[in-house]
Write a protein that holds these residues in place. Structure first.
Motif, short mmCIF file in Angstrom:
data_model
loop_
_atom_site.label_atom_id
_atom_site.label_comp_id
_atom_site.label_asym_id
_atom_site.label_seq_id
_atom_site.Cartn_x
_atom_site.Cartn_y
_atom_site.Cartn_z
N PHE A 251 0.91 -1.30 0.11
CA PHE A 251 0.04 0.05 0.04
C PHE A 251 0.69 1.36 0.16
CE2 PHE A 251 -1.86 3.47 2.66
CZ PHE A 251 -2.73 3.88 1.86
N LEU A 252 2.01 1.18 0.72
CA LEU A 252 2.75 2.63 0.84
C LEU A 252 3.21 2.88 -0.28
CD1 LEU A 252 4.45 1.55 4.37
CD2 LEU A 252 2.64 3.02 4.05
N PRO A 253 3.91 2.17 -1.18
CA PRO A 253 4.30 2.81 -2.29
C PRO A 253 3.38 2.87 -3.66
CG PRO A 253 5.00 0.39 -2.40
CD PRO A 253 4.19 0.94 -0.80
N ILE A 257 2.59 6.45 -5.27
CA ILE A 257 2.69 6.62 -6.70
C ILE A 257 1.15 7.42 -7.04
CG2 ILE A 257 2.28 5.45 -8.83
CD1 ILE A 257 4.22 3.29 -7.45
N ARG A 258 -0.13 6.83 -6.51
CA ARG A 258 -1.38 7.34 -6.68
C ARG A 258 -1.26 9.08 -6.53
NH1 ARG A 258 -7.01 5.51 -3.79
NH2 ARG A 258 -8.38 6.68 -4.90
N MET A 259 -0.68 9.53 -5.45
CA MET A 259 -0.61 10.91 -5.06
C MET A 259 0.34 11.72 -6.26
SD MET A 259 -2.84 11.41 -2.82
CE MET A 259 -3.71 10.21 -3.68
N LEU A 260 1.27 10.96 -6.54
CA LEU A 260 2.34 11.84 -7.40
C LEU A 260 2.17 11.53 -8.81
CD1 LEU A 260 5.52 10.86 -5.21
CD2 LEU A 260 4.33 12.87 -5.44
N LEU A 261 1.30 10.86 -9.29
CA LEU A 261 0.97 10.63 -10.59
C LEU A 261 0.51 11.72 -11.40
CD1 LEU A 261 1.08 7.98 -12.36
CD2 LEU A 261 -1.47 7.81 -12.19
N PHE A 286 -4.92 -1.59 1.03
CA PHE A 286 -5.44 -0.97 2.32
C PHE A 286 -6.66 -1.93 2.70
CE2 PHE A 286 -7.13 2.09 5.28
CZ PHE A 286 -6.09 2.60 5.92
N MET A 287 -7.62 -2.35 1.84
CA MET A 287 -8.54 -3.02 2.21
C MET A 287 -8.20 -4.39 3.02
SD MET A 287 -10.44 -6.28 1.47
CE MET A 287 -10.12 -6.56 -0.17
N LEU A 288 -7.12 -4.87 2.42
CA LEU A 288 -6.46 -6.20 3.10
C LEU A 288 -5.96 -5.75 4.42
CD1 LEU A 288 -4.62 -7.96 0.17
CD2 LEU A 288 -6.97 -8.58 1.38
#
Length: 391
Positions: A251-253, A257-261, A286-288
């Motif tokens: 989740f962390l990376p 990536i999602r925020m920086l895309l 994150f669900m997991l």
């Protein structure tokens, strides 16, 4: 009539947790009637923004995923119960999904973001794969989780990165097109939700990779049932501890990536499919984390007793989901109290918390007097109509 699948208390409680989180999100969204209250004090507007961001970070795209995972698990438990009696559940399950679709259409009249109809349609895909071996089912679930359609869109975008693409098709069905939600006519809300709203939600689900991810989660839920991952024991606890570690590391990376895309990829044509893929994988990871934490915390102690309070809500998830749509639409839409005009995210979160607590209390009260919730009992009886075997 029809055998009941064995109950797993942790699954009921986890489903109840998903219901509560959905209740909170739907409330701060005004049940999809997006509206920013003007003239709020700066401190309250800032707090509303924090509440919105935190709530969607924790539950956005995760609550429905928990439901999907448990949907597949329930399919396995019900199928296994019939298999032990020498029966094939698949035909009966297809009928069960048709009934669920009917419930979903009724729910859609009040809340066009209904997920029941989508689950009912996608759930039909479980029937041809129900007897696949574990490795084949896992491979198919992994392929679906990778978002194959978005990869095709990405390949095409890489050929023409400068291509100008318009807004997603679903956008035309929201905003001014669902202004009927602010009007005073319940009939117009019903008509609009079943036409404009329903089509918009279907398109939105496709555009955001929900279709492939839901089916993948159904299959992973089936595998979890086959492997007994929600049953108490050393094997399942080891699995969830490892899952918590791996999911956190993934989740962390992915979230970064999602925020920086947007800063990394200038091309809108390329960024859109990448964004769908990374968001779906980030939400899945994150669900997991949420599921693993819940299962591990459920194993004993004071917190376990608190989590068990959610089990009645989970046992009546269909009734709870349906009634929250009716109550929520009355609270916020124009035909009811119209509170969308005066409530920001903070107040809506408090309203949602109160409603969730009342639902928990009602479900506990009802199940002390009945074996199932009212809609659950109706669904069960309709599913097994014409069956000769006693439950």
């Amino acid at each position: 009539m029809g055998s009941q699948a064995p109950r797993l208390d942790v699954v009921d409680a986890l489903r109840g947790f998903a219901i509560v989180s959905i209740m909170l999100l739907h409330n701060i969204e005004h049940f999809d009637l997006y509206y920013v209250v003007p003239g709020l004090p700066p401190w309250l507007a800032a707090l509303d923004n924090v509440v919105w961001e935190v709530a969607f970070f924790l539950f956005g795209g995760k609550s429905y995923a928990i439901f999907a995972l448990l949907f597949g698990l329930t399919f396995h438990l019900q199928s296994q119960a019939r298999k032990e009696r020498g029966e094939d559940f698949r035909t009966r399950y297809g009928w069960r999904l048709l009934i669920l679709f009917g419930f979903g259409m009724l729910n859609s009249m009040f809340y066009h973001g209904d997920i029941l109809t989508i689950y009912a349609v996608i759930g039909l895909c479980l029937l041809p794969v129900a007897r696949l071996r574990d490795w084949a089912l896992l491979a198919l679930a992994a392929i679906l989780m990778l978002q194959p359609y978005e990869w095709l869109v990405l390949v095409d975008a890489l050929r023409q990165p400068d291509a100008i693409i318009g807004d997603p098709d679903s956008w035309q069905y929201f905003g001014r097109m669902n202004a009927y939600l602010t009007g005073d006519s319940l009939l117009r809300v019903w008509a609009g939700n079943l036409t404009n709203g329903k089509l918009g939600v279907i398109l939105w689900s496709w555009e955001n990779g929900r279709v492939f991810q839901i089916l993948s989660l159904f299959m992973l839920g089936m595998l979890a049932g086959r492997r007994g991952l929600f049953e108490a024991g050393a094997h399942s606890m080891r699995f969830w501890r490892r899952t918590l570690l791996v999911a956190t590391l993934l989740f962390l990376p992915l979230y970064s990536i999602r925020m920086l895309l947007p800063d990394w990829v200038a091309s809108t044509a390329v960024r859109r499919p990448l964004g769908v893929m990374v968001a779906s994988w980030s939400n899945f990871a994150f669900m997991l984390v949420l599921v693993a934490c819940f299962v591990l915390l459920y194993q004993g102690g004071a917190l376990t007793r608190a989590l068990r309070l959610l089990a009645p809500l989970g046992r009546m998830s269909l009734t709870s989901y349906f009634t929250q749509s009716i109550i929520g639409s009355f609270i916020y839409y124009g035909f009811g109290l119209g509170l969308y005009q005066v409530t920001g995210a903070t107040v809506c979160l408090l309203i949602g918390a109160v409603l969730a607590a009342l639902q928990c209390a009602f479900c506990a009260w009802w199940l002390r007097r009945h074996a199932q919730g009212p809609l659950e009992q109706l669904w069960h009886r309709a599913t097994w109509i014409g069956a000769r075997q006693a439950a």
